[in-house]
Design a protein around this motif. Structure first.
Motif, PDB file in Angstrom:
ATOM      1  N   MET A 182     -40.184 -12.190  52.021  1.00  0.00           N
ATOM      2  CA  MET A 182     -40.023 -13.535  52.575  1.00  0.00           C
ATOM      3  C   MET A 182     -41.204 -14.429  52.212  1.00  0.00           C
ATOM      4  SD  MET A 182     -37.043 -13.293  53.619  1.00  0.00           S
ATOM      5  CE  MET A 182     -36.914 -14.985  54.152  1.00  0.00           C
ATOM      6  N   LEU A 183     -42.414 -13.875  52.140  1.00  0.00           N
ATOM      7  CA  LEU A 183     -43.560 -14.670  51.696  1.00  0.00           C
ATOM      8  C   LEU A 183     -43.361 -15.161  50.262  1.00  0.00           C
ATOM      9  CD1 LEU A 183     -46.774 -12.817  52.988  1.00  0.00           C
ATOM     10  CD2 LEU A 183     -45.899 -15.045  53.700  1.00  0.00           C
ATOM     11  N   LYS A 184     -42.854 -14.280  49.410  1.00  0.00           N
ATOM     12  CA  LYS A 184     -42.611 -14.658  48.012  1.00  0.00           C
ATOM     13  C   LYS A 184     -41.551 -15.748  47.902  1.00  0.00           C
ATOM     14  CE  LYS A 184     -44.924 -11.426  45.548  1.00  0.00           C
ATOM     15  NZ  LYS A 184     -45.850 -11.741  44.494  1.00  0.00           N
ATOM     16  N   LEU A 185     -40.576 -15.747  48.824  1.00  0.00           N
ATOM     17  CA  LEU A 185     -39.485 -16.718  48.776  1.00  0.00           C
ATOM     18  C   LEU A 185     -39.757 -17.979  49.599  1.00  0.00           C
ATOM     19  CD1 LEU A 185     -36.465 -14.260  49.025  1.00  0.00           C
ATOM     20  CD2 LEU A 185     -37.314 -15.442  46.982  1.00  0.00           C
ATOM     21  N   SER A 186     -40.870 -18.023  50.300  1.00  0.00           N
ATOM     22  CA  SER A 186     -41.205 -19.162  51.151  1.00  0.00           C
ATOM     23  C   SER A 186     -41.196 -20.473  50.365  1.00  0.00           C
ATOM     24  CB  SER A 186     -42.590 -18.948  51.775  1.00  0.00           C
ATOM     25  OG  SER A 186     -43.027 -20.111  52.427  1.00  0.00           O
ATOM     26  N   ARG A 187     -40.552 -21.495  50.938  1.00  0.00           N
ATOM     27  CA  ARG A 187     -40.493 -22.800  50.259  1.00  0.00           C
ATOM     28  C   ARG A 187     -41.872 -23.430  50.112  1.00  0.00           C
ATOM     29  NH1 ARG A 187     -35.400 -24.749  53.616  1.00  0.00           N
ATOM     30  NH2 ARG A 187     -33.799 -23.842  52.302  1.00  0.00           N
ATOM     31  N   ASN A 188     -42.732 -23.221  51.093  1.00  0.00           N
ATOM     32  CA  ASN A 188     -44.033 -23.892  51.097  1.00  0.00           C
ATOM     33  C   ASN A 188     -45.100 -23.193  50.275  1.00  0.00           C
ATOM     34  OD1 ASN A 188     -42.874 -25.707  52.892  1.00  0.00           O
ATOM     35  ND2 ASN A 188     -43.526 -24.519  54.660  1.00  0.00           N
ATOM     36  N   SER A 189     -45.087 -21.862  50.286  1.00  0.00           N
ATOM     37  CA  SER A 189     -46.188 -21.151  49.623  1.00  0.00           C
ATOM     38  C   SER A 189     -45.716 -19.949  48.814  1.00  0.00           C
ATOM     39  CB  SER A 189     -47.204 -20.689  50.679  1.00  0.00           C
ATOM     40  OG  SER A 189     -46.566 -19.814  51.593  1.00  0.00           O
ATOM     41  N   GLY A 190     -44.435 -19.918  48.493  1.00  0.00           N
ATOM     42  CA  GLY A 190     -43.888 -18.769  47.785  1.00  0.00           C
ATOM     43  C   GLY A 190     -44.277 -18.728  46.314  1.00  0.00           C
ATOM     44  N   ASP A 191     -43.827 -17.704  45.656  1.00  0.00           N
ATOM     45  CA  ASP A 191     -44.106 -17.487  44.243  1.00  0.00           C
ATOM     46  C   ASP A 191     -42.987 -18.118  43.410  1.00  0.00           C
ATOM     47  OD1 ASP A 191     -45.367 -16.164  41.921  1.00  0.00           O
ATOM     48  OD2 ASP A 191     -43.524 -14.969  41.940  1.00  0.00           O
ATOM     49  N   PRO A 192     -43.288 -19.114  42.564  1.00  0.00           N
ATOM     50  CA  PRO A 192     -42.235 -19.798  41.788  1.00  0.00           C
ATOM     51  C   PRO A 192     -41.411 -18.864  40.895  1.00  0.00           C
ATOM     52  CG  PRO A 192     -44.310 -21.008  41.656  1.00  0.00           C
ATOM     53  CD  PRO A 192     -44.598 -19.705  42.355  1.00  0.00           C
ATOM     54  N   ASP A 193     -42.034 -17.870  40.280  1.00  0.00           N
ATOM     55  CA  ASP A 193     -41.284 -16.935  39.427  1.00  0.00           C
ATOM     56  C   ASP A 193     -40.289 -16.124  40.253  1.00  0.00           C
ATOM     57  OD1 ASP A 193     -42.563 -17.740  37.086  1.00  0.00           O
ATOM     58  OD2 ASP A 193     -44.102 -16.185  37.245  1.00  0.00           O
ATOM     59  N   THR A 194     -40.740 -15.630  41.417  1.00  0.00           N
ATOM     60  CA  THR A 194     -39.853 -14.866  42.299  1.00  0.00           C
ATOM     61  C   THR A 194     -38.698 -15.745  42.770  1.00  0.00           C
ATOM     62  OG1 THR A 194     -41.710 -13.500  43.034  1.00  0.00           O
ATOM     63  CG2 THR A 194     -39.732 -13.502  44.426  1.00  0.00           C
ATOM     64  N   GLN A 195     -39.007 -16.972  43.156  1.00  0.00           N
ATOM     65  CA  GLN A 195     -37.979 -17.895  43.622  1.00  0.00           C
ATOM     66  C   GLN A 195     -36.955 -18.176  42.526  1.00  0.00           C
ATOM     67  OE1 GLN A 195     -40.614 -21.007  44.831  1.00  0.00           O
ATOM     68  NE2 GLN A 195     -40.754 -20.243  46.945  1.00  0.00           N
ATOM     69  N   ALA A 196     -37.425 -18.375  41.305  1.00  0.00           N
ATOM     70  CA  ALA A 196     -36.522 -18.652  40.180  1.00  0.00           C
ATOM     71  C   ALA A 196     -35.597 -17.462  39.909  1.00  0.00           C
ATOM     72  CB  ALA A 196     -37.334 -19.002  38.929  1.00  0.00           C
ATOM     73  N   TRP A 197     -36.153 -16.244  39.923  1.00  0.00           N
ATOM     74  CA  TRP A 197     -35.319 -15.062  39.702  1.00  0.00           C
ATOM     75  C   TRP A 197     -34.335 -14.852  40.845  1.00  0.00           C
ATOM     76  CZ3 TRP A 197     -33.945 -12.395  35.692  1.00  0.00           C
ATOM     77  CH2 TRP A 197     -34.745 -12.450  34.553  1.00  0.00           C
ATOM     78  N   PHE A 198     -34.763 -15.123  42.067  1.00  0.00           N
ATOM     79  CA  PHE A 198     -33.861 -15.000  43.209  1.00  0.00           C
ATOM     80  C   PHE A 198     -32.703 -15.988  43.058  1.00  0.00           C
ATOM     81  CE2 PHE A 198     -32.536 -16.086  47.564  1.00  0.00           C
ATOM     82  CZ  PHE A 198     -32.198 -14.834  48.017  1.00  0.00           C
ATOM     83  N   LYS A 199     -33.007 -17.237  42.725  1.00  0.00           N
ATOM     84  CA  LYS A 199     -31.968 -18.264  42.533  1.00  0.00           C
ATOM     85  C   LYS A 199     -31.013 -17.851  41.412  1.00  0.00           C
ATOM     86  CE  LYS A 199     -31.809 -23.275  41.586  1.00  0.00           C
ATOM     87  NZ  LYS A 199     -30.649 -23.742  41.906  1.00  0.00           N
TER      88      LYS A 199
END
Length: 169
Positions: free
Chosen positions: A135-152
């Motif tokens: 959840m920290l990696k996916l956080s909108r405010n402080s997450g990891d952009p690479d993790t968020q991109a792969w999740f999306k």
């Protein structure tokens, strides 16, 4: 939903011990003695703070240690309940299959099942830790952009479609 606006870990931690003991021994709610719940809370507190020089770690460690005999006896009784047919739906528990797999041999005896139920305190605590860190990696405010991109990419793709492969992506 009823958990909207609440931190993800709050409902998880509130339900954790019922989930844990239900999965292991088929016991929930009032079937879990307050002393067993306290041991679990103290154990998780030790893991959360980790620094053995802190007073809170020492006090909670000593709570776990002083109640370990009680916990092992309670687990032993609940395993006896599974074996004697006093537990509803025993096939829904880990202990049922551990007992069945040991089936009276020298491998995975009753005392080993008791130990395993306690040992998983450590292993299962990592499940919550993993959820928190994802959840920290996916956080909108402080997450990891690479993790968020792969999740999306994964969630918008055909992740449930195996196509001609043996497994889904």
């Amino acid at each position: 939903g009823r958990n909207a606006g609440r931190p993800l870990m709050r409902p998880y931690l509130e339900a954790y011990w019922d989930l844990y003991w239900d999965l292991h021994l088929g016991v929930t709610g009032d079937g879990i003695p307050p002393r067993v719940r306290q041991i679990g809370e103290s154990f998780n507190t030790v893991l959360a703070y980790r620094d053995p020089t802190q007073k809170i770690v020492y006090e909670n460690y000593m709570t776990v240690r002083s109640n370990l005999g009680f916990l092992k006896s309670w687990i032993d009784e609940k395993i006896d309940d599974i074996q004697a047919g006093r537990t509803s739906n025993p096939e829904r528990t880990f202990a049922h299959y551990w007992i069945k797999n040991g089936s009276g041999s020298d491998h995975f005896k009753h005392k080993d099942v008791v130990f395993e139920c306690f040992h998983n305190f450590v292993a299962f605590s990592q499940w919550g830790n993993t959820i928190y860190n994802v959840m920290l990696k996916l956080s909108r405010n402080s997450g990891d952009p690479d993790t968020q991109a792969w999740f999306k990419r994964t969630m918008e793709g055909g992740f449930d479609q195996a196509s001609k492969a043996g497994f889904t992506p």
